[in-house]
Design a protein around this motif. Structure first.
Motif, PDB file in Angstrom:
ATOM      1  N   PRO A  14       0.834  -1.217   0.000  1.00  0.00           N
ATOM      2  CA  PRO A  14       0.000   0.000   0.000  1.00  0.00           C
ATOM      3  C   PRO A  14       0.863   1.259   0.000  1.00  0.00           C
ATOM      4  CG  PRO A  14       0.057  -0.977   2.188  1.00  0.00           C
ATOM      5  CD  PRO A  14       0.748  -1.947   1.268  1.00  0.00           C
ATOM      6  N   GLY A  15       0.281   2.339  -0.524  1.00  0.00           N
ATOM      7  CA  GLY A  15       0.972   3.618  -0.517  1.00  0.00           C
ATOM      8  C   GLY A  15       1.191   4.138   0.900  1.00  0.00           C
ATOM      9  N   THR A  16       2.293   4.835   1.088  1.00  0.00           N
ATOM     10  CA  THR A  16       2.631   5.336   2.426  1.00  0.00           C
ATOM     11  C   THR A  16       2.714   6.855   2.487  1.00  0.00           C
ATOM     12  OG1 THR A  16       5.011   5.134   1.954  1.00  0.00           O
ATOM     13  CG2 THR A  16       3.915   3.236   2.974  1.00  0.00           C
ATOM     14  N   LEU A  17       2.407   7.538   1.361  1.00  0.00           N
ATOM     15  CA  LEU A  17       2.467   8.999   1.363  1.00  0.00           C
ATOM     16  C   LEU A  17       1.187   9.540   1.991  1.00  0.00           C
ATOM     17  CD1 LEU A  17       4.021  11.551   0.538  1.00  0.00           C
ATOM     18  CD2 LEU A  17       2.838  11.440  -1.677  1.00  0.00           C
ATOM     19  N   SER A  18       1.254   9.922   3.253  1.00  0.00           N
ATOM     20  CA  SER A  18       0.082  10.377   3.993  1.00  0.00           C
ATOM     21  C   SER A  18      -0.175  11.855   3.747  1.00  0.00           C
ATOM     22  CB  SER A  18       0.274  10.126   5.490  1.00  0.00           C
ATOM     23  OG  SER A  18       1.479  10.733   5.942  1.00  0.00           O
ATOM     24  N   VAL A  19      -1.404  12.271   4.033  1.00  0.00           N
ATOM     25  CA  VAL A  19      -1.822  13.643   3.766  1.00  0.00           C
ATOM     26  C   VAL A  19      -0.924  14.654   4.467  1.00  0.00           C
ATOM     27  CG1 VAL A  19      -3.697  15.306   4.064  1.00  0.00           C
ATOM     28  CG2 VAL A  19      -4.209  12.969   3.346  1.00  0.00           C
ATOM     29  N   ASP A  20      -0.487  14.354   5.674  1.00  0.00           N
ATOM     30  CA  ASP A  20       0.342  15.307   6.411  1.00  0.00           C
ATOM     31  C   ASP A  20       1.716  15.496   5.792  1.00  0.00           C
ATOM     32  OD1 ASP A  20       0.602  12.526   7.460  1.00  0.00           O
ATOM     33  OD2 ASP A  20       2.258  13.436   8.588  1.00  0.00           O
ATOM     34  N   ARG A  21       2.071  14.654   4.805  1.00  0.00           N
ATOM     35  CA  ARG A  21       3.358  14.778   4.129  1.00  0.00           C
ATOM     36  C   ARG A  21       3.203  15.315   2.717  1.00  0.00           C
ATOM     37  NH1 ARG A  21       5.110   9.071   4.054  1.00  0.00           N
ATOM     38  NH2 ARG A  21       6.949   9.856   2.936  1.00  0.00           N
ATOM     39  N   PHE A  22       1.984  15.694   2.322  1.00  0.00           N
ATOM     40  CA  PHE A  22       1.779  16.291   1.002  1.00  0.00           C
ATOM     41  C   PHE A  22       2.491  17.629   0.919  1.00  0.00           C
ATOM     42  CE2 PHE A  22      -2.590  14.247  -0.137  1.00  0.00           C
ATOM     43  CZ  PHE A  22      -1.983  12.996  -0.142  1.00  0.00           C
TER      44      PHE A  22
END
Length: 281
Positions: A14-22
């Motif tokens: 699964p993807g690990t790029l979370s919203v807080d790291r956008f």
């Protein structure tokens, strides 16, 4: 057609790029633009104010804004940002003098820029209607000539010429806010725009001082012409009926966050079964 992965292949990681790291703007995994403020130093700017046709100006101004003059007044600005925290670039701006709830603002229907980072920041943050083009500054004899082309060398949109002559003393409170109509369409057929709002932003500027301690700000004889009736860049829809004044100067500026003046209710303009009708050129 996107190929279908057989269920027997199993699920991947699964993807690990979370919203807080956008990132602040796209691409969110490698953004080139930070949140405001953005800083500009040593900007060279020429402005050309003119009277124009009121009906033509009103046709470009969104509901809620009111023309500030009769006959209408507009301004073309040519800016050479030799240094900024968004990189060096140039802009040509067409703005109409308006009132928002009694306050003077400059509504911008058209804007051309030479750099992609400046374009992305302007469009994504404030909704500025920026398009890529070519902008020139020529300093010869006693005049400064500015022009904007799109495409470069093929279609001359506007030319402004000024002979800086008379020193000006800047007056406090002259940073008139710019207003943009920020529109982000929906990717879904028949849906209303995701965003449709009037956005105000103020650029806080200070004038450079010359070696004699006087401001690098001048007025003088000037002329402005719209050189083509391009359907893609219809600046010429506002005729130059009378020049009001022209200025030239050098500035340092800070571009801060803006604010939303008004959000338009576009939901009533579209339904799932009916595509909204957008004007075509």
């Amino acid at each position: 057609m996107v190929p279908t992965i057989p269920s027997s292949a199993g699920a991947g990681r699964p993807g690990t790029l979370s919203v807080d790291r956008f990132g602040y703007t796209g691409p969110v995994s490698g953004t080139n633009i930070d949140p405001p403020p953005h800083y500009f130093r040593g900007t060279e700017m020429a402005t050309f104010d003119f009277e124009t046709d009121s009906a033509a100006a009103a046709a470009l101004v969104p509901e809620g804004l009111v023309l500030a003059h009769e006959p209408a007044r507009a301004r073309v600005m040519f800016a050479d940002f030799t240094f900024s925290t968004l990189g060096p670039y140039r802009e040509a701006i067409l703005a109409i003098s308006c009132l928002w709830e009694g306050r003077r603002v400059l509504y911008c229907p058209y804007l051309i820029v030479t750099g992609d980072v400046g374009l992305i920041a302007g469009r994504e943050i404030w909704g500025a209607p920026k398009l890529l083009g070519d902008i020139g500054f020529t300093r010869a004899n006693a005049v400064i000539s500015c022009h904007v082309d799109r495409p470069a060398g093929l279609n001359r949109i506007a030319t402004g010429v000024i002979r800086p002559r008379d020193p000006l003393v800047p007056r406090g409170g002259e940073d008139v806010p710019m207003v943009f109509l920020k529109v982000i369409p929906s990717p879904e057929q028949g849906a209303a725009p995701e965003v449709c709002e009037l956005v105000e932003v103020t650029i806080e500027s200070s004038v450079h001082l010359g070696s004699d301690g006087r401001p690098m700000l001048f007025s003088g004889p000037g002329s402005l012409s719209f050189d083509s009736r391009s359907p893609a860049d219809p600046w010429a829809a506002l005729p130059v009926n009378r020049m009001v004044h022209a200025t030239y100067g050098r500035f340092d500026s800070v571009l801060k966050h803006g604010r939303v003046l008004h959000r338009y209710d576009t939901a009533a303009e579209a339904s799932p079964s009916t595509s909204p009708v957008f004007p075509r050129r």
